[in-house]
Design a protein around this motif. Structure first.
Motif, PDB file in Angstrom:
ATOM      1  N   LEU A  23      65.706 -78.276  66.141  1.00 63.74           N
ATOM      2  CA  LEU A  23      66.136 -78.313  64.711  1.00 63.74           C
ATOM      3  C   LEU A  23      65.773 -77.195  63.885  1.00 63.74           C
ATOM      4  O   LEU A  23      66.672 -77.007  62.991  1.00 63.74           O
ATOM      5  CB  LEU A  23      65.196 -79.672  64.281  1.00 63.74           C
ATOM      6  CG  LEU A  23      65.318 -81.025  64.631  1.00 63.74           C
ATOM      7  CD1 LEU A  23      64.144 -82.088  64.074  1.00 63.74           C
ATOM      8  CD2 LEU A  23      66.780 -81.461  64.294  1.00 63.74           C
ATOM      9  N   SER A  24      64.924 -76.487  64.161  1.00 63.37           N
ATOM     10  CA  SER A  24      64.906 -75.124  63.436  1.00 63.37           C
ATOM     11  C   SER A  24      66.222 -74.377  63.771  1.00 63.37           C
ATOM     12  O   SER A  24      66.670 -73.500  62.853  1.00 63.37           O
ATOM     13  CB  SER A  24      63.621 -74.491  63.812  1.00 63.37           C
ATOM     14  OG  SER A  24      62.265 -75.234  63.732  1.00 63.37           O
ATOM     15  N   THR A  25      66.385 -74.157  64.943  1.00 62.63           N
ATOM     16  CA  THR A  25      67.636 -73.338  65.430  1.00 62.63           C
ATOM     17  C   THR A  25      68.698 -73.828  64.445  1.00 62.63           C
ATOM     18  O   THR A  25      69.840 -73.192  63.956  1.00 62.63           O
ATOM     19  CB  THR A  25      67.902 -73.499  66.763  1.00 62.63           C
ATOM     20  OG1 THR A  25      66.763 -72.925  67.313  1.00 62.63           O
ATOM     21  CG2 THR A  25      69.151 -72.490  67.114  1.00 62.63           C
ATOM     22  N   LEU A  26      69.264 -75.349  64.432  1.00 61.65           N
ATOM     23  CA  LEU A  26      70.316 -75.876  63.657  1.00 61.65           C
ATOM     24  C   LEU A  26      70.141 -75.371  62.184  1.00 61.65           C
ATOM     25  O   LEU A  26      71.222 -75.128  61.711  1.00 61.65           O
ATOM     26  CB  LEU A  26      69.861 -77.485  64.121  1.00 61.65           C
ATOM     27  CG  LEU A  26      71.344 -78.131  63.722  1.00 61.65           C
ATOM     28  CD1 LEU A  26      72.634 -77.614  63.899  1.00 61.65           C
ATOM     29  CD2 LEU A  26      71.252 -79.685  63.722  1.00 61.65           C
ATOM     30  N   VAL A  27      68.911 -75.563  61.650  1.00 65.25           N
ATOM     31  CA  VAL A  27      68.828 -75.413  60.412  1.00 65.25           C
ATOM     32  C   VAL A  27      69.065 -73.991  59.957  1.00 65.25           C
ATOM     33  O   VAL A  27      69.951 -73.604  58.994  1.00 65.25           O
ATOM     34  CB  VAL A  27      67.657 -75.725  59.937  1.00 65.25           C
ATOM     35  CG1 VAL A  27      67.063 -75.309  58.463  1.00 65.25           C
ATOM     36  CG2 VAL A  27      67.152 -77.279  59.807  1.00 65.25           C
ATOM     37  N   LEU A  28      68.684 -72.988  60.946  1.00 65.40           N
ATOM     38  CA  LEU A  28      69.204 -71.645  60.575  1.00 65.40           C
ATOM     39  C   LEU A  28      70.394 -71.234  60.554  1.00 65.40           C
ATOM     40  O   LEU A  28      71.065 -70.571  59.879  1.00 65.40           O
ATOM     41  CB  LEU A  28      68.143 -70.859  61.598  1.00 65.40           C
ATOM     42  CG  LEU A  28      68.557 -69.310  61.551  1.00 65.40           C
ATOM     43  CD1 LEU A  28      67.972 -68.847  60.270  1.00 65.40           C
ATOM     44  CD2 LEU A  28      67.787 -68.571  62.887  1.00 65.40           C
ATOM     45  N   LEU A  29      71.208 -71.768  61.789  1.00 65.21           N
ATOM     46  CA  LEU A  29      72.506 -71.685  61.695  1.00 65.21           C
ATOM     47  C   LEU A  29      73.362 -72.084  60.601  1.00 65.21           C
ATOM     48  O   LEU A  29      74.262 -71.350  60.198  1.00 65.21           O
ATOM     49  CB  LEU A  29      73.240 -72.286  63.166  1.00 65.21           C
ATOM     50  CG  LEU A  29      72.466 -71.624  64.532  1.00 65.21           C
ATOM     51  CD1 LEU A  29      72.938 -72.322  65.584  1.00 65.21           C
ATOM     52  CD2 LEU A  29      72.970 -70.036  64.553  1.00 65.21           C
ATOM     53  N   VAL A  30      72.883 -73.361  60.286  1.00 70.13           N
ATOM     54  CA  VAL A  30      73.488 -73.997  59.136  1.00 70.13           C
ATOM     55  C   VAL A  30      73.485 -72.993  58.085  1.00 70.13           C
ATOM     56  O   VAL A  30      74.434 -72.766  57.033  1.00 70.13           O
ATOM     57  CB  VAL A  30      73.375 -75.540  58.999  1.00 70.13           C
ATOM     58  CG1 VAL A  30      73.800 -75.950  57.768  1.00 70.13           C
ATOM     59  CG2 VAL A  30      73.546 -76.092  60.024  1.00 70.13           C
ATOM     60  N   ALA A  31      72.199 -72.671  57.616  1.00 73.91           N
ATOM     61  CA  ALA A  31      71.928 -71.934  56.375  1.00 73.91           C
ATOM     62  C   ALA A  31      72.817 -70.565  56.360  1.00 73.91           C
ATOM     63  O   ALA A  31      73.371 -70.077  55.304  1.00 73.91           O
ATOM     64  CB  ALA A  31      70.405 -71.654  56.450  1.00 73.91           C
TER      65      ALA A  31
END
Length: 287
Positions: A23-31
């Protein structure tokens, strides 16, 4: 969905820590994607120069990529550290387990690259001496010559040498000049013996036995010296003196010989010289 498939999927459990990391990786990529889109739109609206706009777009893209990599490293740092330690441990265990094999391969590459010897050459390494009959990346096979370092006849034994020896030990190639060689052997005497007469007889016998092929040896040595860029050696037979002890004198005989007939020439000369007398002090020298 079929029940067997559901059971198969149910066998895999995902830990909460792994879910958090994903989830942290997904949030980072989206941001980062959102920031890139916003930054690109602002640059296109506010910068009028085409060249400057392209420059800023490239720099902003590279900056966001660097931030993304840094963020991924911070998120997955602990897992990457654990993975690296595991890989290092496996690599160390592999190297320790295959140390000798790696040394053999390294020695094979070393002797091949250095062209230390070829099939048919007579070599000596440590206490092993013989004619090379086979070689590969791991081992070198020789037919033993001996016994000792001064004998030139085969013992009938085969020796398989691991190529790891060539990494740490010097190798002596006795067949460097191939077809013809300069063969050396020593005849010991006491100072009180009739060694001067023996010296003259050894020289005359050597000249007689080497005369039929002496010119061939001279041409061969000239060719080898030209190919290798070496000084041409003198091929005429000679007998030199050595005094290892105050009461001893050694006659060092050097003769040119065919590579396969070193022992034959040596024994022929010695048999002829010592056939009539042994040149000891108690014996009367021949006239």
């Amino acid at each position: 969905m079929p029940e067997p498939l559901l059971e198969f999927i149910g066998q895999f459990s995902i830990s909460s820590e792994l879910i958090r990391l994903l989830l942290s990786t997904l949030v980072l990529l989206v941001a980062m994607l959102v920031l890139r889109a916003i930054g690109a739109r602002l640059i296109r609206r506010s910068v009028e120069s085409t060249e400057l706009r392209r420059k800023w777009l490239v720099q902003s893209r590279n900056g966001l990529l660097l931030l993304t990599l840094l963020g991924l490293f911070m998120i997955w740092g602990e897992e990457l550290r654990t993975l690296a330690l595991s890989v290092v441990a496996i690599a160390v265990a592999f190297v320790v387990a295959t140390k000798e094999l790696i040394l053999c391969v390294t020695g094979g590459l070393l002797k091949t690259g250095a062209r230390s010897f070829d099939i048919g050459d007579r070599i000596q390494i440590k206490d092993f001496r013989g004619d090379v009959i086979d070689q590969n990346l791991l081992v070198t096979t020789i037919l033993e010559v001996g016994p000792g370092k001064l004998t030139h006849q085969r013992t009938g034994r085969m020796i398989v040498l691991p190529n790891a020896l060539f990494v740490s030990e010097p190798v002596i190639n006795e067949s460097f000049t191939h077809d013809y060689v300069l063969h050396v052997f020593t005849v010991p005497f006491m100072r009180k013996d009739h060694w001067r007469e023996a010296q003259q007889q050894l020289l005359e016998s050597a000249q007689k036995h080497c005369a039929p092929y002496l010119e061939n040896v001279r041409r061969h040595m000239n060719r080898v010296a030209s190919q290798r860029g070496l000084e041409v050696p003198t091929v005429e037979p000679r007998v030199s003196l050595q005094f290892p002890e105050p009461d001893e004198v050694h006659l060092v005989v050097r003769v040119p010989a065919k590579a396969a007939q070193r022992s034959y020439i040596e024994q022929s000369i010695l048999a002829e010289v010592f056939e009539a007398q042994d040149y000891l002090a108690a014996a009367k020298p021949s006239n």
